[in-house]
Design an enzyme around this catalytic site. Structure first.
Site, PDB file in Angstrom:
ATOM      1  N   TRP A 187      -6.928 -28.381 -15.082  1.00  0.00           N
ATOM      2  CA  TRP A 187      -6.163 -29.053 -14.255  1.00  0.00           C
ATOM      3  C   TRP A 187      -6.529 -28.638 -12.743  1.00  0.00           C
ATOM      4  O   TRP A 187      -6.703 -27.553 -12.520  1.00  0.00           O
ATOM      5  CB  TRP A 187      -4.540 -28.409 -14.257  1.00  0.00           C
ATOM      6  CG  TRP A 187      -3.783 -28.869 -13.040  1.00  0.00           C
ATOM      7  CD1 TRP A 187      -3.078 -30.092 -12.932  1.00  0.00           C
ATOM      8  CD2 TRP A 187      -3.447 -28.098 -12.074  1.00  0.00           C
ATOM      9  NE1 TRP A 187      -2.444 -30.061 -11.463  1.00  0.00           N
ATOM     10  CE2 TRP A 187      -2.550 -28.953 -10.971  1.00  0.00           C
ATOM     11  CE3 TRP A 187      -3.689 -26.709 -11.316  1.00  0.00           C
ATOM     12  CZ2 TRP A 187      -2.131 -28.569  -9.793  1.00  0.00           C
ATOM     13  CZ3 TRP A 187      -3.164 -26.290 -10.143  1.00  0.00           C
ATOM     14  CH2 TRP A 187      -2.189 -27.106  -9.423  1.00  0.00           C
ATOM     15  N   GLU A 228      -4.742 -32.434 -17.545  1.00  0.00           N
ATOM     16  CA  GLU A 228      -3.258 -32.398 -17.188  1.00  0.00           C
ATOM     17  C   GLU A 228      -3.223 -32.961 -15.684  1.00  0.00           C
ATOM     18  O   GLU A 228      -3.766 -32.875 -14.657  1.00  0.00           O
ATOM     19  CB  GLU A 228      -3.008 -30.865 -16.951  1.00  0.00           C
ATOM     20  CG  GLU A 228      -1.305 -30.521 -16.353  1.00  0.00           C
ATOM     21  CD  GLU A 228      -1.183 -29.058 -16.450  1.00  0.00           C
ATOM     22  OE1 GLU A 228       0.017 -28.924 -16.270  1.00  0.00           O
ATOM     23  OE2 GLU A 228      -2.136 -28.390 -16.822  1.00  0.00           O
ATOM     24  N   LYS A 230      -0.481 -34.596 -12.871  1.00  0.00           N
ATOM     25  CA  LYS A 230       0.748 -34.163 -11.765  1.00  0.00           C
ATOM     26  C   LYS A 230       1.070 -35.276 -11.027  1.00  0.00           C
ATOM     27  O   LYS A 230       0.251 -36.011 -10.499  1.00  0.00           O
ATOM     28  CB  LYS A 230       0.388 -32.874 -11.041  1.00  0.00           C
ATOM     29  CG  LYS A 230       1.616 -32.176 -10.337  1.00  0.00           C
ATOM     30  CD  LYS A 230       1.009 -30.798 -10.111  1.00  0.00           C
ATOM     31  CE  LYS A 230       2.154 -29.793  -9.639  1.00  0.00           C
ATOM     32  NZ  LYS A 230       1.588 -28.689  -9.247  1.00  0.00           N
ATOM     33  N   ASP A 261       3.131 -31.725 -19.017  1.00  0.00           N
ATOM     34  CA  ASP A 261       3.859 -30.797 -18.199  1.00  0.00           C
ATOM     35  C   ASP A 261       5.224 -31.245 -17.813  1.00  0.00           C
ATOM     36  O   ASP A 261       5.367 -32.004 -17.213  1.00  0.00           O
ATOM     37  CB  ASP A 261       3.237 -30.163 -17.034  1.00  0.00           C
ATOM     38  CG  ASP A 261       3.665 -28.960 -16.548  1.00  0.00           C
ATOM     39  OD1 ASP A 261       4.879 -29.253 -16.131  1.00  0.00           O
ATOM     40  OD2 ASP A 261       3.126 -27.770 -16.597  1.00  0.00           O
ATOM     41  N   HIS A 264       5.907 -32.338 -14.207  1.00  0.00           N
ATOM     42  CA  HIS A 264       4.848 -32.909 -13.592  1.00  0.00           C
ATOM     43  C   HIS A 264       5.125 -34.248 -13.219  1.00  0.00           C
ATOM     44  O   HIS A 264       4.303 -35.194 -13.005  1.00  0.00           O
ATOM     45  CB  HIS A 264       3.566 -32.640 -14.140  1.00  0.00           C
ATOM     46  CG  HIS A 264       2.779 -31.310 -13.923  1.00  0.00           C
ATOM     47  ND1 HIS A 264       1.546 -30.987 -14.096  1.00  0.00           N
ATOM     48  CD2 HIS A 264       3.428 -30.282 -13.092  1.00  0.00           C
ATOM     49  CE1 HIS A 264       1.426 -29.578 -13.809  1.00  0.00           C
ATOM     50  NE2 HIS A 264       2.623 -29.444 -13.220  1.00  0.00           N
ATOM     51  N   HIS A 288       2.942 -28.373 -21.904  1.00  0.00           N
ATOM     52  CA  HIS A 288       3.353 -27.275 -21.031  1.00  0.00           C
ATOM     53  C   HIS A 288       4.752 -27.341 -20.822  1.00  0.00           C
ATOM     54  O   HIS A 288       5.382 -27.876 -20.017  1.00  0.00           O
ATOM     55  CB  HIS A 288       2.536 -27.217 -19.668  1.00  0.00           C
ATOM     56  CG  HIS A 288       1.338 -26.910 -19.623  1.00  0.00           C
ATOM     57  ND1 HIS A 288       0.563 -26.488 -18.511  1.00  0.00           N
ATOM     58  CD2 HIS A 288       0.558 -26.229 -20.675  1.00  0.00           C
ATOM     59  CE1 HIS A 288      -0.767 -25.666 -18.790  1.00  0.00           C
ATOM     60  NE2 HIS A 288      -0.656 -26.006 -20.049  1.00  0.00           N
ATOM     61  N   ASP A 296       8.846 -29.675  -9.980  1.00  0.00           N
ATOM     62  CA  ASP A 296       8.109 -28.506 -10.488  1.00  0.00           C
ATOM     63  C   ASP A 296       8.305 -27.123 -10.205  1.00  0.00           C
ATOM     64  O   ASP A 296       7.417 -26.564  -9.874  1.00  0.00           O
ATOM     65  CB  ASP A 296       6.487 -28.863 -10.233  1.00  0.00           C
ATOM     66  CG  ASP A 296       5.360 -28.410 -11.135  1.00  0.00           C
ATOM     67  OD1 ASP A 296       5.832 -27.814 -12.304  1.00  0.00           O
ATOM     68  OD2 ASP A 296       4.434 -28.017 -10.619  1.00  0.00           O
ATOM     69  N   ASP A 298       9.291 -24.684 -12.276  1.00  0.00           N
ATOM     70  CA  ASP A 298       8.931 -23.812 -13.060  1.00  0.00           C
ATOM     71  C   ASP A 298       9.817 -22.510 -13.545  1.00  0.00           C
ATOM     72  O   ASP A 298       9.479 -21.429 -13.499  1.00  0.00           O
ATOM     73  CB  ASP A 298       7.658 -23.111 -12.680  1.00  0.00           C
ATOM     74  CG  ASP A 298       6.500 -24.236 -12.816  1.00  0.00           C
ATOM     75  OD1 ASP A 298       6.474 -25.032 -14.009  1.00  0.00           O
ATOM     76  OD2 ASP A 298       5.723 -24.492 -12.038  1.00  0.00           O
ATOM     77  N   ASP A 328       4.645 -22.677 -19.473  1.00  0.00           N
ATOM     78  CA  ASP A 328       4.172 -22.593 -18.034  1.00  0.00           C
ATOM     79  C   ASP A 328       5.338 -22.650 -17.213  1.00  0.00           C
ATOM     80  O   ASP A 328       5.918 -23.551 -16.782  1.00  0.00           O
ATOM     81  CB  ASP A 328       3.569 -24.080 -17.694  1.00  0.00           C
ATOM     82  CG  ASP A 328       2.734 -23.907 -16.480  1.00  0.00           C
ATOM     83  OD1 ASP A 328       2.775 -22.592 -15.715  1.00  0.00           O
ATOM     84  OD2 ASP A 328       2.182 -24.693 -15.802  1.00  0.00           O
TER      85      ASP A 328
END
Length: 422
Positions: A187, A228, A230, A261, A264, A288, A296, A298, A328
């Protein structure tokens, strides 16, 4: 009745209920025990790493909070990981970033070698863990303008190409040494804060760079490559070079794992609905798993609707064999070990919940047009005694049942984390 006997009795009663629908609970638990979750090391120290430790965190990544006890050394991080794994059922993996090299040598990241991770490999062997890997294309002097593999400066591109090539070799070394295939995920944060004049050029450069990164043939039994995407990031709000369309095309054309992800994509877009479609065209998927409370962000993974849907898609579509599940998230506002335990246990719970559904009955009702039965069974199974099966699984795996694990984390915080003084 003693607590252990109560857990067993509850389990037997739950088994009988599930058996009425042809669900073999013992078989489900045996299957669950084979699933490995790749637990991300960077939750333990707020994505600081041990190379260039004083470098500002960049790449659109932000960690908030100052809860005491963040790991300051590789040994502290490994100790924290061990504590977390002791509270999580099953045998799993650790996901490392390149900045977590454990070496006394001063080395630039484009010159990293397997030897700089030998202490991690030895520890993983002792713990019976696998290792996954990621090049670290952020928090570095040569990424400060937000461009790496797509940079217009050929020298800077070459630096990051060499770093990613070195990372793949390290991943292959992990796989060879540990007998568990390493997934090396690429990424990069490349993008622009405002509207670019040229969207094509950076993507042409990124494609050419990736072709060089992946030019060396490695044994797929040792290393699998993933890419990956985004949607946008802090500092790349207008344009990200490595979009979903870019990496889906690149991955399919070059037989790379495509990483999805959870944070993302668009704020209302979910990855669960993408799994079945992607599975038809790719040999493998990397997840992820995160919780994008505000895109995002997280947050620590909780047992929410999307996590349950991810579990259902993986189980109902028989996708577990081609899907690599990693976590993640990073939260410095709570105990970091607890964050690992909560997120990982919840991910395993979601898979177990899905394994305890009457999948064939639901599919049969659907294909015959009996949507009443499909909806009725789906709703009724939400209140089936899944918790009793989960409790038994934890007990059988030798880890604390329910919130008992929190007592151990609190003791570890008092005796270890609080003494670190950070």
């Amino acid at each position: 009745m003693p607590y252990e006997e109560q857990v067993k009795a509850n389990y037997e009663a739950a088994k009988a209920q599930y058996a009425k629908h042809g669900i073999d609970v013992d078989q489900a638990l045996a299957r669950l025990a084979q699933v490995k979750i790749s637990m991300h090391c960077w939750q333990g120290d707020d994505v600081r790493g041990f190379l260039n430790r004083g470098q500002e965190l960049t790449g659109g990544i932000s960690v908030t909070g100052n809860y005491p006890g963040a790991a300051r050394t590789p040994d502290e991080l490994r100790a924290d990981l061990e504590k977390a794994f002791s509270l999580i059922p099953g045998s799993h993996k650790v996901n490392l970033h390149a900045i977590y090299a454990d070496t006394d040598e001063v080395v630039e990241i484009d010159r990293l070698e397997p030897k700089h991770f030998d202490r991690w490999v030895q520890w993983a062997k002792e713990q019976g863990l696998g290792l996954d890997f990621n090049p670290t294309c952020f928090s570095h002097e040569k990424s400060k303008d937000g461009l790496t593999l797509s940079h217009p400066d050929a020298e800077i591109r070459d630096f990051w190409i060499k770093h990613c090539q070195a990372s793949r070799r390290i991943g292959a070394y992990f796989g060879e040494q540990l007998g568990q295939t390493c997934v090396t995920n690429v990424w990069v944060p490349d993008g622009y804060k405002d509207i670019p004049a040229d969207r094509l050029g950076p993507r042409q450069r990124l494609k050419a760079s990736l072709d060089e990164v992946f030019s060396e043939q490695l044994n797929p039994a040792h290393n699998l490559d993933a890419v990956e995407s985004k949607l946008f990031g802090i500092g790349s709000e207008a344009y990200v070079v490595g979009s979903h369309e870019f990496y889906m095309g690149y991955g399919l054309q070059n037989d790379k794992l495509i990483c999805l992800d959870a944070g993302h994509f668009h704020p209302t877009e979910v990855i669960s609905n993408k799994l079945s479609a992607l599975s038809l065209f790719t040999s493998g998927i990397l997840l992820h798993v995160s919780r994008p409370m505000r895109w995002d962000s997280d947050h620590v993974v909780i047992l929410d609707d999307e996590l349950l849907e991810i579990g259902k898609e993986l189980v109902r579509g028989n996708l577990l064999d081609i899907t690599h599940i990693g976590l993640d998230f990073f939260d410095a506002s709570i105990n970091r070990v607890a964050a690992w335990v909560i997120g990982t246990r919840n991910t395993i719970k979601a898979l177990l919940r899905a394994m305890l559904e009457p999948v064939e009955a639901l599919k049969q009702a659907e294909i015959t047009g009996d949507y009443t039965t499909r909806l009725a069974l789906t709703e009724e199974f939400k209140s089936y005694p899944f918790g009793a099966v989960w409790d038994y699984y934890c007990a059988s795996q030798g880890v604390p049942v329910r919130e008992e694990w929190l007592t151990e984390v609190k003791a570890y915080e008092r005796d270890v984390l609080a003494l670190r003084g950070n």
